[in-house]
Design an enzyme around this catalytic site. Sequence first.
Site, short mmCIF file in Angstrom:
data_model
loop_
_atom_site.label_atom_id
_atom_site.label_comp_id
_atom_site.label_asym_id
_atom_site.label_seq_id
_atom_site.Cartn_x
_atom_site.Cartn_y
_atom_site.Cartn_z
N ASP A 203 3.62 1.09 7.23
CA ASP A 203 2.43 0.81 6.23
C ASP A 203 3.27 2.10 5.52
O ASP A 203 3.00 3.04 5.50
CB ASP A 203 1.12 0.22 6.29
CG ASP A 203 0.12 0.41 5.95
OD1 ASP A 203 0.65 -0.36 4.55
OD2 ASP A 203 0.00 -1.15 6.29
N HIS A 278 3.60 -3.79 2.40
CA HIS A 278 2.95 -2.80 2.92
C HIS A 278 4.91 -2.15 3.40
O HIS A 278 4.53 -0.97 4.15
CB HIS A 278 2.20 -2.83 3.85
CG HIS A 278 1.12 -3.36 3.50
ND1 HIS A 278 0.23 -2.57 2.76
CD2 HIS A 278 0.41 -4.88 3.76
CE1 HIS A 278 -0.97 -3.43 2.40
NE2 HIS A 278 -0.80 -4.97 2.83
N GLU A 343 0.10 -9.16 1.68
CA GLU A 343 -0.52 -8.55 0.54
C GLU A 343 1.11 -8.44 0.00
O GLU A 343 1.04 -7.28 -0.67
CB GLU A 343 -1.42 -7.83 1.33
CG GLU A 343 -2.27 -8.22 1.64
CD GLU A 343 -3.73 -6.75 1.82
OE1 GLU A 343 -4.93 -7.10 1.82
OE2 GLU A 343 -2.51 -5.73 2.25
#
Length: 779
Positions: A203, A278, A343
Site C-alpha cells: 500500500d 494504492h 480507490e
Amino acid sequence: MKRYISRILSLSLIVMVIQTGSATQNPASESIAMNITPQPQSIELMKGAYLFKEQTTLAIRGTESDHGFFEDYLSSLIPGLIPSKHESADISLQLLKETDLAPEGYLMKIGSDGIRITAGDTPGLFYGIQSLRQLLPPTVENQDTPIQGHRIQAAIIKDHPRFGWRGMHLDVSRHFFPTAFIKRYIDMIALHKMNVFHWHLTDDNGWRLEIKQYPELTEICAWRVDREHEDWRKWSPVAPGEKSTYGGFYTQEEVREIVAYAAERQIMVIPEIEMPGHTSEIFAAYPELSCKGDYLAVRPGSYWPNEDIFCAGNDSVFTFLENVIDEVVELFPAEYIHIGGDEATKTNWKTCPKCQTRIKTEGLADEHELQSWFIRKMERYIHSKGKRIIGWDEILEGGLAPDATVMSWRGEAGGIAAAKAGHNVIMTPTSHVYFDYYQADPETEPQAIGGYLPLQKVYSYEPIPVELASNEHKYVLGAQANLWTEFVKTTQHAEYMVLPRMTALSEVLWSRADQRNWINFHQRLQVLLPRFDALGWNHSQGSFRVEILPGRLLTNGEIEVELISEQAEHVIRFSLDGSDPSQESEQYINALALDQDAQVRAAVFSDSQRLGRVSQRDFVFHQAVGATASYELKYHPRYSGGGDTGLVDGILGSNNFRDGTWQGFEGHDLVLTIDLGEVQEIFKTELNFLQSTSAWIFMPEYIEVSLSKDGVDWQMVKRVNNETPEGDERVTLQRMSADFPTEPTRYVKVVAKNRGICPDWHVGAGEKSWIFCDELIVR
C-alpha cells in the site's frame, strides 16, 4: 407518552460451571453446549462423562501427512499424552475416506471410554480438535495445571460450517507487524475455526514483500520517515535528505514459514498486491511506472485522494507486475491472489498521453473502462499461472473480469450486483466487519479511524442479502473482517481491535442463522474469555453503551424503540424527559412505543452504580411522520437512513453519521417531495443536517421550501442560507428552519443545495462532497 410492547422471549439458557482453577476441582458441566464457540450444528447430550486419567493415550488413523502435527498440537494441551496405535485409545482421531459428513465437518463422540473424532477431510479433524480444546480448562493453554480428574460430559457433536470462506484480514503496510505476531494472529483465526488469512502486503505506506528481481522494493519502498508521534492525517512534510527509518518487510523465507504455519492450521493465506491504485510507495524506487514519472517519498501517513497510481498506458508497468506475480505465485499456494483495485483516483490518467492513447487504441469509452481493461489484462496473466483474482468492489466499474471474485466493502450493493451476474462474492461491508472502527465509547477507547462497530452489531450480520434470490445464494462464498492499521501501531492494539469481535463473526459464518441468539452467545463468550487471558491475548471488555434502536413506525403512528446493551448481566434504566437516568429510574424490560416528542436517555446499571456514559436519542412527532416521500435523485445506498421513509419517520440521528438514521447525498442536491395525504395548514419546516468535513460531509449552501395543493402548481415560500462555518473539523449538528405565513398545502418540496465538490483548502479538494440529513420536520 409511551406504552410497552409485550414480547415473549424464547431463550435456551443453559446453566453451566465455568471451568477455572484446578481441573481436579471441577465437576462435569451440566451441558458442554455453553463451552463451544462458534456454536455447533447439533449437540446430543448423553449420560455419563469422560474422566481424564494420569496418562492419556492418543491414536491417529487415516492421515499420514498431518499425523505429527496433530500429535504435537494435542500434546501442547494435554501433558503426558502418549501416542498409541490401538483403537481403544483415550482420544482417537480418524480421517474417513467415505463419509456423509459435510466438507470441513466433524463428528465427536464423548463417552466414559474415550473421545472419538472423525471427519472426511483434514480441516474437519482440526476443527474437531478446536472443539475439544474448548472443553478443556483454559489453563491447559499454558499447562499451568494438570488435567487429571477433569471431566467432560458425554455427548455426540455433529458439526460443519455454514460458509466456506471465513476470513480475517490484516493490513501490514500502514503499520508493520513482526513474523511472530503474524503467527499469533493465525492462532487466533484457528481457534475460531476460520480458514482464510488475507494478508494486505502492499500500500502507499510501505511495500512489505521481498521480490528478488526488484530488491529496491524492500530496500527503499518498505521504509518511510518516522511520523509515529504525529496525527496520521496531519503528518509534516518529508524534509530533503531525511532518512527513512520506520518500516520493515518479510523475506521470502519468512513468508514460506508463515504460509506453512497457516496450512497446518487449515488456513489459506491470500496475498494482496495492490493495483492500479494504492501504489505510490513503489514510485520511491521506480517513478517511471507512474504517469508523471516523478520521485515520491513513501507516505508516512494519510494519502488522499489516491492520484499517484500505475500508468495504464505504460507497458513497463505490466512487465513489472508480471515479474512480481511470478514470484508471488511461488510463495503462496492458495488458489487466489487479491489485486486490490480500490480507490484508484484517475485524475492523472485523464491528462496522461500514454493512458489516453491506450484508451483510443483499445477502443475504450473512458478511464473507468481503462481500469477494467487493466484488471482484465492482469487477470489473464494471473489465470495463466493457475490462479484466480479477487478485487475490492471497484473492479465492477467499467465491467467485471470474467473469472473475478468481488470483495464487497462499500456496503453490499457491489456484492449483490456481482452475485446477480453469476460471480462469486465475499461480503466485507464497512457497516459490520471493519474492525478498525471503534467498538465502544471513543472517549474511553484507544484511538481508531472512526465509526462505531460494537460486538452486538457484528453478531447481527447476515452475509446473504435479502435482495438475492435463493438460486443466487451460492455465489456468496462467505465473509471476512478487515483490520486496517492507520491507527493501530502495536500488536497489543491489533489484538484489542479484533477480539472478541472475531468471535462474533466466527459464529455468524459457522453456525446456522436460526441458531443465533445474542444472550446465549454472550454467555458463551464469558466462558471463552478466560482462554484468551490464559493465552495472553489482549481483548476488549466490550461496550457499556446502551444502543437506542428505533424500530418500525407502527400503524397507529407510534414509534417502536428498543434499548440494547452488550452487558447482558446488567440492567438498563431509562428516562423519556431528557433527564439522566439513575438507580431510581424505570428499568427497561420490553420495547417501548412512543406517541409524542421524547428525548430518550439510557444507561447500564449494576445495582446502584451507573456503568459507562448515558446514551441519548431524540424522537420528534410532526405532521409529516409517515408521509409518502419521493426523491429527484436518491440517497447513496451506503447511507440510506431508513429508506424512502427515512426522512419522515420521526427519528433523529446522533453525531455518528454511520448510525443508520442519516441519508447521504454525494455530489448532488437533496430534492425531496412529500405528500401529506390531504390539505393541511403548515407554517414551518425544519431539516436536520450533519457536518463532518474530515469525512467530506458539509452543510448545504442553502435550503428552499416550496408548497403546492395539487402537486402541479408550486410556490417557493422560503430560502434559508447556511451560517455554519466549514473550517471547523468537529462534527456539527444543525437544524435549518424555514418559517413562513401559515399556508394550506398538501405537498411540500425541499431542496438542500450540495456545494458539489470539496473546497480548495480541503484534503479532498475537487472531489465530490456530501450532505447528510436525518429528518424533514413539518409543523
